[in-house]
Design an enzyme around this catalytic site. Structure first.
Site, PDB file in Angstrom:
ATOM      1  N   GLU A 307      53.486  34.372 -49.324  1.00 14.24           N
ATOM      2  CA  GLU A 307      52.299  33.962 -48.562  1.00 14.24           C
ATOM      3  C   GLU A 307      52.014  34.962 -47.458  1.00 14.24           C
ATOM      4  O   GLU A 307      52.768  35.082 -46.482  1.00 14.24           O
ATOM      5  CB  GLU A 307      52.480  32.568 -47.953  1.00 14.24           C
ATOM      6  CG  GLU A 307      51.258  32.121 -47.158  1.00 14.24           C
ATOM      7  CD  GLU A 307      51.424  30.781 -46.488  1.00 14.24           C
ATOM      8  OE1 GLU A 307      50.592  30.430 -45.636  1.00 14.24           O
ATOM      9  OE2 GLU A 307      52.393  30.074 -46.825  1.00 14.24           O
ATOM     10  N   LYS A 439      66.270  15.415 -52.073  1.00 14.97           N
ATOM     11  CA  LYS A 439      65.104  16.080 -52.660  1.00 14.97           C
ATOM     12  C   LYS A 439      63.915  15.149 -52.858  1.00 14.97           C
ATOM     13  O   LYS A 439      63.120  15.320 -53.784  1.00 14.97           O
ATOM     14  CB  LYS A 439      65.494  16.744 -53.995  1.00 14.97           C
ATOM     15  CG  LYS A 439      66.626  17.759 -53.835  1.00 14.97           C
ATOM     16  CD  LYS A 439      67.132  18.296 -55.145  1.00 14.97           C
ATOM     17  CE  LYS A 439      68.322  19.229 -54.898  1.00 14.97           C
ATOM     18  NZ  LYS A 439      68.931  19.708 -56.142  1.00 14.97           N
ATOM     19  N   ASP A 515      69.339  25.697 -51.555  1.00 17.71           N
ATOM     20  CA  ASP A 515      68.649  24.998 -52.633  1.00 17.71           C
ATOM     21  C   ASP A 515      67.198  24.773 -52.208  1.00 17.71           C
ATOM     22  O   ASP A 515      66.927  23.967 -51.314  1.00 17.71           O
ATOM     23  CB  ASP A 515      69.336  23.655 -52.903  1.00 17.71           C
ATOM     24  CG  ASP A 515      68.783  22.955 -54.138  1.00 17.71           C
ATOM     25  OD1 ASP A 515      67.657  23.303 -54.561  1.00 17.71           O
ATOM     26  OD2 ASP A 515      69.477  22.065 -54.668  1.00 17.71           O
ATOM     27  N   HIS A 611      44.144  34.994 -42.312  1.00 17.32           N
ATOM     28  CA  HIS A 611      44.495  34.912 -43.727  1.00 17.32           C
ATOM     29  C   HIS A 611      43.602  35.793 -44.591  1.00 17.32           C
ATOM     30  O   HIS A 611      44.061  36.361 -45.589  1.00 17.32           O
ATOM     31  CB  HIS A 611      44.435  33.459 -44.193  1.00 17.32           C
ATOM     32  CG  HIS A 611      45.715  32.721 -43.959  1.00 17.32           C
ATOM     33  ND1 HIS A 611      46.727  32.697 -44.891  1.00 17.32           N
ATOM     34  CD2 HIS A 611      46.164  32.016 -42.905  1.00 17.32           C
ATOM     35  CE1 HIS A 611      47.740  31.987 -44.415  1.00 17.32           C
ATOM     36  NE2 HIS A 611      47.426  31.569 -43.212  1.00 17.32           N
TER      37      HIS A 611
END
Length: 625
Positions: A307, A439, A515, A611
């Site tokens: 990004e 998660k 993770d 951006h």
């Protein structure tokens, strides 16, 4: 005598002694007051030239010395700051210099205005001679000090690394300093950061990588403009050399050696550990942000992301935090959880199991069973929750420097085996009953925590908010209230009272071998901003469930291990858990820096501009043929 000398000159019979006699005679003809004034002025000019000529000479010697010399110099400054003693008031010395020169010139002018009277008055002459002698002592003793040292300390306040360390540099000499805020940073919302570099590209391309890295460290080249000045491949090499020199001064020299910058992956390290049916790998760019002052120490943070503007924006947040108070981070809780789901024959038996587990003596037997399976794991709590015949046993375990999922899962099986001996009707439905919670977004993690629970804060002075963040304290505080608090509440968010915590958490996770799926609960964060009584900005991020480790899993891969080494927390710590806690601090610090910069961009309405500049490549021009 002059007539005789003239006749001898005409006769061509002139000696060196005659010329010296003539020079002495001419000096004797000068009034004593003028002669003394001339001597004093020459002395002052000589002392000024001598002292100020030391600056470039010192700089040349620094450039010729090894990096240890510069690091040692920084260490002295750092120790002086850390001791809390007063800093030298260099501006006062400079003022004294101007006052001394002005007073001296005034006294000379006053003496010359009526020299004959002062010469005949012994008392007046003594006062002038005494004053001039004091001035001379000052000029030779103190004059020029501020010009030699203050230019280095006040004007730049930047660490000077005199020589780029090779990537294989030894870490035996761990000289750690607190680096000041970055002098230049790719700030998304500052138009000047988009300007083209005003240096000769052809000359730069002829220089060696080490020399270019020294120019980056000295501020002659901005590190985020290297790709515009060199080819992208070489820009990475130069930047790596510059960062390795910086990391050497915080005890992490050579950390980037195992971080690949070309296409490479040791598949033998992957097999049986990280991935199956391997067909290749996906390279992700790694950016480095910092320096960031965290708990009184300088850290540089690697972030893996695709990004555009994320690294640049986070770097701006790091700069503002370091220019301010620095970040202070505290671990509130440390324990990974697993919640097996067991089923009893009746709701009453389920209730009996819950009450049995809550007895201290019974918990001690469960703790013994759990810890028989691990060397580092320590069972901290068991929290049973009853739902009809089901019981969810949420076991919390200290896992040392490991993230701990394998450890707590293995220990949970031992606990279940022990419970079966007490409750024969107990049936294990699932080792994970989703009350862990792993998660998935869950209120239990938000309230009770999982992994490392961290709170981090910093204070940014009002003028830094204006100069670095390009907004005002009132504007950024109101933006945070209406976006992160009210807006998230209206959306029914769980743990999502932040601007984009998941961005920074995931980027650090990917870089350090964590993770990435655990970004879900690790990104739980509430960001709070307030205006202090002094008009400064206070920012705080509370993150109750950061799940990280520095051993096991992806941390063993060379590139990810290199990023951990750059942070200074690779492998096991001096005490179990030290390195994993440091990584949790770093994740929280990166998150707070990202929150600060994005909220500032939103408050100043520069987000889209940033951006569109950093996240869009220019459209290729059509060929004319």
């Amino acid at each position: 005598q002059r007539s005789r000398m003239s006749s001898r000159v005409e006769a061509g019979d002139v000696t060196i002694g005659m010329r010296l006699d003539e020079l002495v005679s001419s000096i004797d003809s000068i009034p004593s007051t003028q002669l003394y004034t001339l001597v004093v002025i020459v002395s002052v000019v000589f002392s000024f030239a001598l002292l100020n000529s030391g600056g470039p000479a010192v700089e040349q010697r620094q450039q010729a010395n090894a990096a240890e010399a510069a690091a040692a110099r920084l260490s002295v400054k750092s120790k002086r700051r850390n001791k809390g003693g007063p800093e030298p008031k260099w501006h006062i010395l400079k003022i004294c210099n101007y006052a001394a020169v002005s007073s001296f010139l005034v006294s000379v002018a006053f003496f010359a205005s009526d020299a004959s009277r002062h010469m005949n008055d012994s008392s007046s002459l003594f006062k002038f001679l005494f004053a001039w002698s004091v001035f001379l002592c000052y000029f030779f003793g103190f004059f020029g000090i501020s010009f030699v040292d203050a230019d280095d300390i006040l004007a730049t306040e930047e660490p000077i690394f005199s020589q780029v360390q090779p990537e294989s540099a030894s870490r035996s000499k761990k000289l750690k300093q607190v680096h000041p805020a970055a002098g230049s940073a790719p700030v998304c919302s500052v138009p000047s950061s988009f300007e083209k570099a005003s240096v000769n590209k052809a000359e730069l391309k002829e220089k060696a990588d080490e020399e270019l890295a020294r120019m980056v460290l000295a501020g002659q080249i901005k590190d985020h403009q290297l790709e515009k000045l060199l080819d992208p491949r070489r820009a990475v090499d130069v930047r790596r050399a510059a960062f390795d020199s910086k990391l050497s001064t915080v005890g992490c020299g050579g950390a980037l050696k195992d971080l690949p910058s070309g296409p490479s992956l040791d598949y033998s390290r992957v097999f049986g550990a990280n991935c199956e049916i391997v067909v290749g790998y996906v390279p992700i760019p790694v950016g480095m942000v910092g320096p960031l002052t965290l708990n009184g120490q300088t850290v540089y943070i690697p972030m893996a992301t695709t990004e555009g503007c994320l690294v640049a924006s986070t770097n701006r947040g790091c700069k503002a935090i370091t220019q301010g108070s620095g970040a202070t981070s505290v671990i509130l809780r440390d324990g990974i959880t697993r919640a097996p789901c067991v089923r009893m024959s009746s709701a009453k038996q389920a209730a009996d199991l819950k009450l049995w587990c809550e007895q201290p003596n019974n918990f001690a037997t469960l703790k013994q069973a759990f810890e028989s399976t691990t060397s580092f794991g320590k069972l901290l709590t068991v929290e049973p929750t009853v739902a009809g015949k089901n019981v969810y046993l949420r076991l919390q375990c200290f896992a040392g420097d490991a993230m701990g999922m394998n450890m707590v899962s293995k220990g949970s099986l031992a606990v279940i085996d022990h419970l079966k001996q007490v409750f024969p009707d107990l049936d294990l439905v699932a080792l994970s009953g989703n009350m862990c919670t792993d998660k998935k977004a869950a209120a239990t993690n938000w309230i009770h925590g999982r992994g490392k629970s961290v709170v981090i804060e910093a204070t940014i002075p009002n003028h830094i908010v204006r100069s670095t963040l390009k907004t005002t304290v009132q504007a950024i505080v109101q933006t945070n209230i209406n976006k992160n608090l009210v807006g998230s509440a209206m959306a029914g968010a769980i743990g999502g009272f932040n601007a984009h915590a998941a961005n920074n958490v995931t980027a650090v996770f990917l870089a350090t071998g964590q993770d990435p799926a655990q970004n879900v609960e690790s990104s739980n964060c509430i960001t709070l901003l307030e205006e202090t009584e002094q008009g400064d900005l206070w920012i705080c991020c509370t993150m109750p469930s950061i799940e990280v480790g520095t051993v096991g899993g992806g941390t063993g891969l060379p590139a990810q291990a290199a990023c951990l080494k750059a942070i200074g927390c690779k492998g096991g710590g001096a005490s179990p858990g030290d390195n994993a806690k440091q990584l949790a601090h770093v994740v929280a610090a990166a998150t707070m820096a990202g929150e600060l910069s994005l909220l500032a961009a939103l408050a100043a309405n520069t987000l889209v501009q940033a951006h569109m500049t950093h996240n869009r490549k220019p459209t290729a021009k059509p060929s004319s043929t």
